[in-house]
Motif scaffolding. Structure first.
Motif, PDB file in Angstrom:
ATOM      1  N   LEU A 248     -97.906 -42.961  14.429  1.00  9.89           N
ATOM      2  CA  LEU A 248     -97.976 -44.112  15.341  1.00  9.89           C
ATOM      3  C   LEU A 248     -96.667 -44.330  16.082  1.00  9.89           C
ATOM      4  CD1 LEU A 248     -99.728 -46.498  12.791  1.00  9.89           C
ATOM      5  CD2 LEU A 248    -100.832 -45.335  14.725  1.00  9.89           C
ATOM      6  N   TYR A 249     -96.794 -44.745  17.322  1.00  8.24           N
ATOM      7  CA  TYR A 249     -95.599 -45.177  18.058  1.00  8.24           C
ATOM      8  C   TYR A 249     -95.956 -46.411  18.862  1.00  8.24           C
ATOM      9  CZ  TYR A 249     -97.470 -42.738  22.222  1.00  8.24           C
ATOM     10  OH  TYR A 249     -98.242 -42.304  23.261  1.00  8.24           O
ATOM     11  N   TYR A 250     -94.934 -46.967  19.463  1.00  4.28           N
ATOM     12  CA  TYR A 250     -95.138 -48.219  20.182  1.00  4.28           C
ATOM     13  C   TYR A 250     -94.545 -48.072  21.578  1.00  4.28           C
ATOM     14  CZ  TYR A 250     -95.098 -53.214  21.152  1.00  4.28           C
ATOM     15  OH  TYR A 250     -95.300 -54.441  21.709  1.00  4.28           O
ATOM     16  N   GLU A 251     -95.330 -48.427  22.581  1.00  2.00           N
ATOM     17  CA  GLU A 251     -94.822 -48.250  23.949  1.00  2.00           C
ATOM     18  C   GLU A 251     -94.035 -49.494  24.362  1.00  2.00           C
ATOM     19  OE1 GLU A 251     -97.511 -45.088  26.239  1.00  2.00           O
ATOM     20  OE2 GLU A 251     -98.611 -46.905  25.741  1.00  2.00           O
ATOM     21  N   PHE A 252     -92.733 -49.437  24.065  1.00  2.00           N
ATOM     22  CA  PHE A 252     -91.880 -50.606  24.304  1.00  2.00           C
ATOM     23  C   PHE A 252     -91.852 -51.048  25.757  1.00  2.00           C
ATOM     24  CE2 PHE A 252     -90.274 -48.464  20.590  1.00  2.00           C
ATOM     25  CZ  PHE A 252     -90.210 -49.504  19.682  1.00  2.00           C
ATOM     26  N   GLU A 253     -91.693 -50.079  26.631  1.00  2.00           N
ATOM     27  CA  GLU A 253     -91.465 -50.423  28.031  1.00  2.00           C
ATOM     28  C   GLU A 253     -92.634 -51.220  28.600  1.00  2.00           C
ATOM     29  OE1 GLU A 253     -89.353 -47.981  31.535  1.00  2.00           O
ATOM     30  OE2 GLU A 253     -91.458 -47.584  31.217  1.00  2.00           O
ATOM     31  N   ASN A 254     -93.854 -50.811  28.218  1.00  2.00           N
ATOM     32  CA  ASN A 254     -95.045 -51.510  28.729  1.00  2.00           C
ATOM     33  C   ASN A 254     -94.946 -53.011  28.520  1.00  2.00           C
ATOM     34  OD1 ASN A 254     -96.030 -49.140  29.506  1.00  2.00           O
ATOM     35  ND2 ASN A 254     -97.653 -49.013  27.966  1.00  2.00           N
TER      36      ASN A 254
END
Ligand code: ZN
Length: 258
Positions: A248-254
């Motif tokens: 899993l990862y998290y799209e911070f910029e979004n």
């Protein structure tokens, strides 16, 4: 490329590059799928062209058929008229009353039959006329469609080399990223990919659940427990979805953009 990398800065560099690598792999898969489907799509268009050409031919045949049927009906009409003339002639030679009445009756019948054939001929002539008038337009419509399908087919024929070129460009780009990832990290990814996972790393996604905001795995949609979603958002690498096993990862910029 740089765009991808900025997005995942919170993660360790290897992980960040791996996510970029996967984005490329997904693109490459899509182009390869497109390439693999191309022959089938071209075949379909060829079949369409064939059937349109047959339709065009059948219009001419239909016209000939209608003309032939009308000619046949006209000769039927002449035969019936000749028969009527014959009955009338025979009538003159009949001496017996009963036979005379019977012949008169037959003549009346024959006249009715002829009337019916006349009506049929008028209908057939009208229909033929309408068909003839509509024919150029109908043919034109089919010819226009054939041209459109032909040009679509030509486009697809030219697509093959374009897609192959796209793939080689993407593979080159992939190679550059691959070089920057530790082999042990790359292997983790390749292993899951080899198992058939198209996406090995997937973003977690925020949704509004019954009890407020929650995070779910974007691949399998199962809820990610709070402590796991925290780890992911804090930038910990290789945290797996408990349900489907993907990383899993998290799209911070979004989130910042919104
Ligand atoms: Zn999952």
């Amino acid at each position: 490329m740089d765009g991808f990398i900025i997005v995942f800065m919170q993660y360790e560099e290897n992980y960040t590059f791996l996510i970029s690598l996967q984005k490329l792999d997904i693109k490459i898969d899509a182009v390869k799928d497109r390439l693999a489907n191309l022959p089938g799509e071209i075949e379909e268009l060829k079949n369409r062209i064939e059937s349109l050409k047959k339709e065009l031919e059948s219009l001419d045949n239909l016209l000939k058929d209608k003309e032939l049927k009308l000619r046949e009906k006209n000769s039927e009409y002449r035969e019936k008229q000749e028969k009527l003339a014959l009955y009338k002639k025979q009538l003159l030679d009949i001496k017996n009353n009963d036979e005379y009445r019977a012949m008169l009756h037959q003549i009346e019948n024959q006249k009715k039959i002829i009337e019916k054939v006349e009506e049929e001929i008028i209908l057939m002539e009208e229909e033929l006329e309408e068909f003839r008038e509509s024919l150029p337009e109908r043919k034109k419509a089919i010819e226009t469609e054939i041209q459109a399908v032909e040009s679509e087919k030509d486009k697809l024929l030219g697509m093959d080399s374009v897609l192959k070129k796209d793939i080689s460009v993407l593979l080159e780009e992939r190679h550059k990223i691959e070089e920057r990832i530790k082999v042990s990290v790359l292997k983790k990814y390749e292993r899951l990919r080899a198992k058939g996972y198209r996406e090995v790393l997937v973003p977690i996604k925020k949704i509004m659940g019954n009890e407020g905001e929650e995070y779910v795995c974007s691949a399998c949609n199962s809820t990610i427990p709070l402590e796991i979603s925290l780890k992911v958002r804090e930038g910990e690498s290789f945290v797996r979805c408990e349900n489907c096993g993907r990383y899993l990862y998290y799209e911070f910029e979004n989130e910042e953009v919104k």
